[in-house]
Scaffold this motif. Sequence first.
Motif, PDB file in Angstrom:
ATOM      1  N   VAL A 199      14.022  -1.695   7.608  1.00  0.00           N
ATOM      2  CA  VAL A 199      12.576  -1.771   7.790  1.00  0.00           C
ATOM      3  C   VAL A 199      11.867  -1.261   6.535  1.00  0.00           C
ATOM      4  CG1 VAL A 199      10.628  -0.870   9.130  1.00  0.00           C
ATOM      5  CG2 VAL A 199      12.704  -1.607  10.296  1.00  0.00           C
ATOM      6  N   LEU A 200      12.376  -0.202   5.942  1.00  0.00           N
ATOM      7  CA  LEU A 200      11.788   0.333   4.722  1.00  0.00           C
ATOM      8  C   LEU A 200      11.852  -0.659   3.570  1.00  0.00           C
ATOM      9  CD1 LEU A 200      13.143   4.000   4.823  1.00  0.00           C
ATOM     10  CD2 LEU A 200      10.741   3.320   4.942  1.00  0.00           C
ATOM     11  N   ARG A 201      12.837  -1.542   3.598  1.00  0.00           N
ATOM     12  CA  ARG A 201      12.993  -2.519   2.511  1.00  0.00           C
ATOM     13  C   ARG A 201      12.162  -3.773   2.716  1.00  0.00           C
ATOM     14  NH1 ARG A 201      19.622  -2.175   2.092  1.00  0.00           N
ATOM     15  NH2 ARG A 201      19.718  -0.139   1.034  1.00  0.00           N
ATOM     16  N   SER A 202      11.512  -3.896   3.841  1.00  0.00           N
ATOM     17  CA  SER A 202      10.752  -5.103   4.165  1.00  0.00           C
ATOM     18  C   SER A 202       9.360  -5.063   3.537  1.00  0.00           C
ATOM     19  CB  SER A 202      10.639  -5.257   5.684  1.00  0.00           C
ATOM     20  OG  SER A 202       9.696  -6.253   6.020  1.00  0.00           O
ATOM     21  N   SER A 203       8.979  -6.138   2.853  1.00  0.00           N
ATOM     22  CA  SER A 203       7.628  -6.213   2.278  1.00  0.00           C
ATOM     23  C   SER A 203       6.565  -6.265   3.363  1.00  0.00           C
ATOM     24  CB  SER A 203       7.519  -7.449   1.375  1.00  0.00           C
ATOM     25  OG  SER A 203       7.712  -8.638   2.120  1.00  0.00           O
ATOM     26  N   VAL A 204       6.921  -6.842   4.517  1.00  0.00           N
ATOM     27  CA  VAL A 204       5.977  -6.877   5.636  1.00  0.00           C
ATOM     28  C   VAL A 204       5.694  -5.462   6.119  1.00  0.00           C
ATOM     29  CG1 VAL A 204       5.549  -7.759   7.960  1.00  0.00           C
ATOM     30  CG2 VAL A 204       6.793  -9.161   6.317  1.00  0.00           C
TER      31      VAL A 204
END
Length: 430
Positions: A228-233
């Motif tokens: 989740v931390l790596r998601s641009s969203v």
Amino acid sequence: MADTGSKHPSGSVEGSGRTALSVVGTTAAVAAIVLLGLDLRLVFGSASAVLAEIRQSYALGSGSAALLTTGPVLCLGVFAVVATRAVRRWTVPVVLTGCLMLILVGTGLRGAPSWPALLIGTLLAGMGIAVANVLGPVLIRLLFPHRIGLMTGLFTALVSASAGIASGATVPLDSSVFHNWRTTLMAWAIPSALALVAMAFLALRFRHVECRPTSATRSSVPRGQTAVLRSSVSWAVTGFMGLQSLLAYSMIAWLPTIYRDRGLSAENAGLLLTALSVSSVATALTVPVLAARIRRQSVLATAVVALSVAGLIGVLTGSVELAPVWAILLGLGQGGQLSLALTLINLRAPNTATATSLSSMAQSIGYLVAAAGPVATGAIHSSTGSWTAPLLALLAVMIPLTVCGWRAGRDSSVTSVDRVIESKSGVGGI
């Protein structure tokens, strides 16, 4: 209507909200959400209303007194991450029951005739509010999966209005009922007690829902959160949450002072915050309903930011006589932005587990960003001797806020926490 879908670390089976409601009843669920939303900002508004009396009673400087207003905001950022860990062990209603207990104890402690007790009580309540903030949208997803927009609007409207309710009612209660500011502050524990009873009822009904992850998947949950931390969203949602909160708390802290410096009376300057708070309810109720009905929310995000831009320009260049108009525009913008941010957490998350992680991320980072707003705004004013530079700085913040809202509003999902868990551990659910 039982659902046999996979279980998630949120403490429930995905899609089991309607099954739960068939047991506890829609009325009880709505009551729990309403009382929770109402209880999440009473501590903020009630203390600010009698801040002058508090400073006089304890001979406090402005720095010490500021702890009562900035301290809880910092708690919102620092302790929001606790929510994700807590729901690995207990159901969401159980964790929220614990939060409300903490808020109740902290609010009651403020009535003790001691400055340390007042401060500690405020911070304890702030800790409970921090975790409850994260889990409010998650509870809505669990109980009302097909009414997310409507229930998020109701929840956000109450959160938005509660600080104004407490601020407006504290002084009349003090002068006409309790005749003591300590007793008045302690009396705000009554709504906390009601919310605690309602949430405890839900927690009892959820006690048979499995919420403890197996040993095989417990170690994989943090890796899902890393995804989740790596998601641009995720970062777009987080940026939108944080920057809109920065504007909101900056206005709460300084809008009356701006207009008092321009010659408005203390009473009329204080009423501007009431106008801001009341007007925010309109967009808080309507924006989530609209957002849930459309696939892309980018234009909607831009529209609610535009309301704040218009309000800020009015405060910067408009006449004092039109101050209520600018306050109303700011309120409409802020109510829409907060409610949209909370709605996007659910709309961009494919399941409850991801929604919990995204809510924790958005609110922990977001409120730490928000806490810097009033401090930075005040510092710019002190260094320039004018409110022009701080207002221009807040207008500049509207640019990245718009960018984040546009990206967060696109029809794309955050990487599923459960999908990552499955790929890492070979287990299909918790």
